[in-house]
Structures are given as structure tokens and as C-alpha cells.
Design a protein around this motif. Sequence first.
Motif, PDB file in Angstrom:
ATOM      1  N   ARG A 171     -21.592   1.569  -9.502  1.00 42.81           N
ATOM      2  CA  ARG A 171     -21.692   1.871 -11.064  1.00 42.81           C
ATOM      3  C   ARG A 171     -20.897   1.067 -11.867  1.00 42.81           C
ATOM      4  O   ARG A 171     -20.952   0.569 -12.953  1.00 42.81           O
ATOM      5  CB  ARG A 171     -21.206   3.130 -11.103  1.00 42.81           C
ATOM      6  CG  ARG A 171     -21.031   3.913 -12.574  1.00 42.81           C
ATOM      7  CD  ARG A 171     -20.867   5.265 -12.514  1.00 42.81           C
ATOM      8  NE  ARG A 171     -20.603   5.823 -13.798  1.00 42.81           N
ATOM      9  CZ  ARG A 171     -21.619   6.234 -14.692  1.00 42.81           C
ATOM     10  NH1 ARG A 171     -22.803   6.050 -14.273  1.00 42.81           N
ATOM     11  NH2 ARG A 171     -21.185   6.488 -15.864  1.00 42.81           N
ATOM     12  N   ILE A 172     -19.262   0.886 -11.481  1.00 43.27           N
ATOM     13  CA  ILE A 172     -18.386   0.166 -12.069  1.00 43.27           C
ATOM     14  C   ILE A 172     -18.096  -1.289 -11.802  1.00 43.27           C
ATOM     15  O   ILE A 172     -17.443  -2.002 -12.426  1.00 43.27           O
ATOM     16  CB  ILE A 172     -17.148   0.962 -12.216  1.00 43.27           C
ATOM     17  CG1 ILE A 172     -16.268   1.063 -10.717  1.00 43.27           C
ATOM     18  CG2 ILE A 172     -17.414   2.340 -12.525  1.00 43.27           C
ATOM     19  CD1 ILE A 172     -15.223   1.593 -10.777  1.00 43.27           C
ATOM     20  N   GLY A 173     -18.661  -1.771 -10.822  1.00 47.09           N
ATOM     21  CA  GLY A 173     -18.481  -3.098 -10.388  1.00 47.09           C
ATOM     22  C   GLY A 173     -17.316  -3.401  -9.578  1.00 47.09           C
ATOM     23  O   GLY A 173     -16.427  -2.370  -9.287  1.00 47.09           O
ATOM     24  N   LEU A 174     -16.982  -4.555  -9.171  1.00 49.86           N
ATOM     25  CA  LEU A 174     -15.598  -4.904  -8.236  1.00 49.86           C
ATOM     26  C   LEU A 174     -14.621  -5.519  -8.882  1.00 49.86           C
ATOM     27  O   LEU A 174     -13.861  -5.781  -8.396  1.00 49.86           O
ATOM     28  CB  LEU A 174     -16.394  -5.839  -6.923  1.00 49.86           C
ATOM     29  CG  LEU A 174     -16.946  -5.203  -6.006  1.00 49.86           C
ATOM     30  CD1 LEU A 174     -18.435  -4.755  -6.263  1.00 49.86           C
ATOM     31  CD2 LEU A 174     -17.059  -5.983  -4.708  1.00 49.86           C
ATOM     32  N   GLY A 175     -14.715  -5.552 -10.306  1.00 39.93           N
ATOM     33  CA  GLY A 175     -13.797  -6.115 -11.171  1.00 39.93           C
ATOM     34  C   GLY A 175     -12.519  -5.573 -10.867  1.00 39.93           C
ATOM     35  O   GLY A 175     -11.450  -6.516 -11.074  1.00 39.93           O
ATOM     36  N   TYR A 176     -12.441  -4.390 -10.708  1.00 39.62           N
ATOM     37  CA  TYR A 176     -10.842  -3.823 -10.350  1.00 39.62           C
ATOM     38  C   TYR A 176     -10.482  -4.106  -9.194  1.00 39.62           C
ATOM     39  O   TYR A 176      -9.059  -3.832  -9.011  1.00 39.62           O
ATOM     40  CB  TYR A 176     -11.118  -2.259 -10.610  1.00 39.62           C
ATOM     41  CG  TYR A 176     -11.606  -1.452  -9.577  1.00 39.62           C
ATOM     42  CD1 TYR A 176     -10.408  -0.714  -8.936  1.00 39.62           C
ATOM     43  CD2 TYR A 176     -12.627  -1.181  -8.963  1.00 39.62           C
ATOM     44  CE1 TYR A 176     -10.657  -0.028  -7.813  1.00 39.62           C
ATOM     45  CE2 TYR A 176     -12.998  -0.479  -8.126  1.00 39.62           C
ATOM     46  CZ  TYR A 176     -12.002   0.140  -7.314  1.00 39.62           C
ATOM     47  OH  TYR A 176     -12.350   0.838  -6.186  1.00 39.62           O
ATOM     48  N   ILE A 177     -10.992  -4.475  -8.090  1.00 41.56           N
ATOM     49  CA  ILE A 177     -10.518  -4.689  -6.847  1.00 41.56           C
ATOM     50  C   ILE A 177      -9.450  -5.892  -6.730  1.00 41.56           C
ATOM     51  O   ILE A 177      -9.845  -7.044  -7.308  1.00 41.56           O
ATOM     52  CB  ILE A 177     -11.804  -5.146  -5.970  1.00 41.56           C
ATOM     53  CG1 ILE A 177     -12.742  -3.916  -5.720  1.00 41.56           C
ATOM     54  CG2 ILE A 177     -11.158  -5.653  -4.449  1.00 41.56           C
ATOM     55  CD1 ILE A 177     -12.316  -2.755  -4.986  1.00 41.56           C
ATOM     56  N   THR A 178      -8.443  -5.708  -6.114  1.00 44.44           N
ATOM     57  CA  THR A 178      -7.447  -6.726  -5.917  1.00 44.44           C
ATOM     58  C   THR A 178      -7.229  -6.869  -4.517  1.00 44.44           C
ATOM     59  O   THR A 178      -7.116  -5.732  -3.625  1.00 44.44           O
ATOM     60  CB  THR A 178      -5.990  -6.076  -6.478  1.00 44.44           C
ATOM     61  OG1 THR A 178      -6.233  -5.928  -7.900  1.00 44.44           O
ATOM     62  CG2 THR A 178      -4.991  -7.370  -5.986  1.00 44.44           C
ATOM     63  N   ASP A 179      -7.602  -8.230  -4.093  1.00 51.29           N
ATOM     64  CA  ASP A 179      -7.598  -8.225  -2.554  1.00 51.29           C
ATOM     65  C   ASP A 179      -6.530  -8.431  -2.003  1.00 51.29           C
ATOM     66  O   ASP A 179      -5.520  -9.467  -2.282  1.00 51.29           O
ATOM     67  CB  ASP A 179      -8.464  -9.598  -2.411  1.00 51.29           C
ATOM     68  CG  ASP A 179      -8.786  -9.781  -0.735  1.00 51.29           C
ATOM     69  OD1 ASP A 179      -8.249  -9.301   0.093  1.00 51.29           O
ATOM     70  OD2 ASP A 179      -9.526 -11.156  -0.437  1.00 51.29           O
ATOM     71  N   ARG A 180      -5.944  -7.775  -1.347  1.00 49.07           N
ATOM     72  CA  ARG A 180      -4.522  -7.990  -0.586  1.00 49.07           C
ATOM     73  C   ARG A 180      -4.410  -8.310   0.795  1.00 49.07           C
ATOM     74  O   ARG A 180      -3.441  -8.675   1.461  1.00 49.07           O
ATOM     75  CB  ARG A 180      -3.699  -6.459  -0.600  1.00 49.07           C
ATOM     76  CG  ARG A 180      -3.549  -5.722  -1.907  1.00 49.07           C
ATOM     77  CD  ARG A 180      -2.541  -6.591  -2.745  1.00 49.07           C
ATOM     78  NE  ARG A 180      -2.022  -5.765  -4.085  1.00 49.07           N
ATOM     79  CZ  ARG A 180      -1.553  -6.398  -5.243  1.00 49.07           C
ATOM     80  NH1 ARG A 180      -0.987  -7.622  -4.943  1.00 49.07           N
ATOM     81  NH2 ARG A 180      -1.383  -5.906  -6.242  1.00 49.07           N
ATOM     82  N   HIS A 181      -5.501  -9.044   1.364  1.00 47.41           N
ATOM     83  CA  HIS A 181      -5.450  -9.502   2.414  1.00 47.41           C
ATOM     84  C   HIS A 181      -4.860 -10.846   2.453  1.00 47.41           C
ATOM     85  O   HIS A 181      -4.121 -11.280   3.908  1.00 47.41           O
ATOM     86  CB  HIS A 181      -7.051  -9.809   2.942  1.00 47.41           C
ATOM     87  CG  HIS A 181      -7.875  -8.562   2.957  1.00 47.41           C
ATOM     88  ND1 HIS A 181      -9.187  -8.432   3.006  1.00 47.41           N
ATOM     89  CD2 HIS A 181      -7.490  -7.304   2.894  1.00 47.41           C
ATOM     90  CE1 HIS A 181      -9.667  -7.289   3.042  1.00 47.41           C
ATOM     91  NE2 HIS A 181      -8.610  -6.588   3.285  1.00 47.41           N
ATOM     92  N   VAL A 182      -4.852 -11.549   1.559  1.00 51.49           N
ATOM     93  CA  VAL A 182      -3.730 -12.730   1.674  1.00 51.49           C
ATOM     94  C   VAL A 182      -2.436 -12.776   1.720  1.00 51.49           C
ATOM     95  O   VAL A 182      -1.540 -13.181   2.660  1.00 51.49           O
ATOM     96  CB  VAL A 182      -3.906 -13.655   0.354  1.00 51.49           C
ATOM     97  CG1 VAL A 182      -3.209 -14.808   0.262  1.00 51.49           C
ATOM     98  CG2 VAL A 182      -5.539 -14.162   0.086  1.00 51.49           C
ATOM     99  N   GLN A 183      -1.765 -11.565   1.323  1.00 51.39           N
ATOM    100  CA  GLN A 183      -0.614 -10.934   1.518  1.00 51.39           C
ATOM    101  C   GLN A 183      -0.501 -10.440   2.903  1.00 51.39           C
ATOM    102  O   GLN A 183       0.806 -10.548   3.569  1.00 51.39           O
ATOM    103  CB  GLN A 183      -0.122  -9.793   0.625  1.00 51.39           C
ATOM    104  CG  GLN A 183       0.021 -10.160  -0.922  1.00 51.39           C
ATOM    105  CD  GLN A 183      -1.148 -10.121  -1.789  1.00 51.39           C
ATOM    106  OE1 GLN A 183      -2.240 -10.414  -1.315  1.00 51.39           O
ATOM    107  NE2 GLN A 183      -1.092  -9.664  -2.930  1.00 51.39           N
ATOM    108  N   ALA A 184      -1.343  -9.744   3.550  1.00 50.12           N
ATOM    109  CA  ALA A 184      -1.326  -9.549   4.824  1.00 50.12           C
ATOM    110  C   ALA A 184      -1.206 -10.768   5.719  1.00 50.12           C
ATOM    111  O   ALA A 184      -0.503 -10.659   6.685  1.00 50.12           O
ATOM    112  CB  ALA A 184      -2.501  -8.544   4.987  1.00 50.12           C
TER     113      ALA A 184
END
Length: 228
Positions: A171-184
Motif C-alpha cells: 500500500r505505502i511502498g518501501l520508501g520508508y525502509i532504512t536498511d540497517r544491514h550495512v551497520q550490522a
Amino acid sequence: MLQTPTEFKTQQERVYFQLREAILCGRFVPGRDVTLRGLAEMLNVSPMPIREALRRLTAENALALKDNRRVTVPHMTATRLEQIVEARVALETQAAMRALPHIDAAQLEALKTLDDSVTKAIEIQDAEAYIRTNLEFHCQLYSHGPNDVIMPLIESLWLQSAPFMRLVLNRIGLGYITDRHVQATDAIANRDTLALKLAIASDIREGIGALGQEELEAAIAAGRAAQT
């Protein structure tokens, strides 16, 4: 996906993992009932292995049995989602920290490759691919540690939340997603336990944890309308 066996010993086991993957990828729509007969036809099996798979999935709170022939995704509220998020944070940060000492350079590179798939899914706005690759990243990370007791609990929480995540992302898309895997992965490379804990907690809270009751209700209503 998510430690699915490469070979199934029984038909019941195969059916269980097929239905489990469908739930994890958000193919079960909240608010829409499915029937035992419909599932049997979809998987080209008799009702018996379907009943056994549903028994296991209802025990894991992934599905709710409405009567002897219909099941649905359990109702979700913001309060229930908050509890799932906090349980995920508690268990998954522990699992990540337990895994950290056991991850070698090759395994770290494999995690980075998986994260490339997560990034790609976000870029092309593919909700199902994002959910699948994100969970695979977490599962692979935790699998390197002695987490045999924790993992079934974590996967139960994934099963409870994934259908709603898929609806909202559609419905709202993935624009709000922040991928924190790089920090991990940076934290793993530096053997920094605290940084890894913070990265995993942020990844969960800024993903599924960012959803509110309004988004949930709007997405469920849209999902129901799409099925009518």
C-alpha cells in the motif's frame, strides 16, 4: 527458505513448509478466509496433510482456525504488533550476539551478498522479495550461533507479522525502509557486539516496528477489497 529442508521425509512436512513460506512471503491475505479444500487443491494433495500442517501453523500463531474447514490470519492490532516487535528485538539481538564469535570472513561476505538482494528489492519496490531476502539475511546471521532454542521462537514471530508487513508495503511502498544491514555487517567485521545489537534492534524497529494502527487498518481494508 529459512532453513527449509532440501528433501522432505513426508508429504506432511512438504506441505507444512510450503504453507509456511507462503505466510512468510505475505501470500495469505489478512481478513480473507481460506478453506482446507482450497489449500488441498492449490498444493494438489489430500486434506489430511493440510490438516496436519494447519495444526502446526495454528500452534505457532501463524493462522487461526475458524471452524473445521476454514482458517485465517489472526487479527492484528497496533498493541499486538508492538509486543511482537519488542519480542523480536529481545530475541534477535541475543541471537545475533551469540552468532558473532562464530562468523568467519567467508560467512560475512555471504551476508553482504544477501544484503545486496535486500537493497535491490527496496530499489525496485518488490515487497515480497524484500520480506523474503530480509528474513533470509536475519536467519543466515543467527544460524551461525548456538541458537537452536531461540530460532523457533523468532520464526513464530516472523510468521505472525509477515502478512501484515506485506499488505502495508504493497500500500505505502518501501520508501520508508532504512536498511540497517550495512551497520550490522560492519559491526561483525569489527567484532563490535554493542554495534551489532543496536543495528539489529534498529532494523526491526524501523521496519515492521514503524507500522501504526492506521496503516494496518487501511492495508487490511485494501486487501479485502482486492479479493472481492
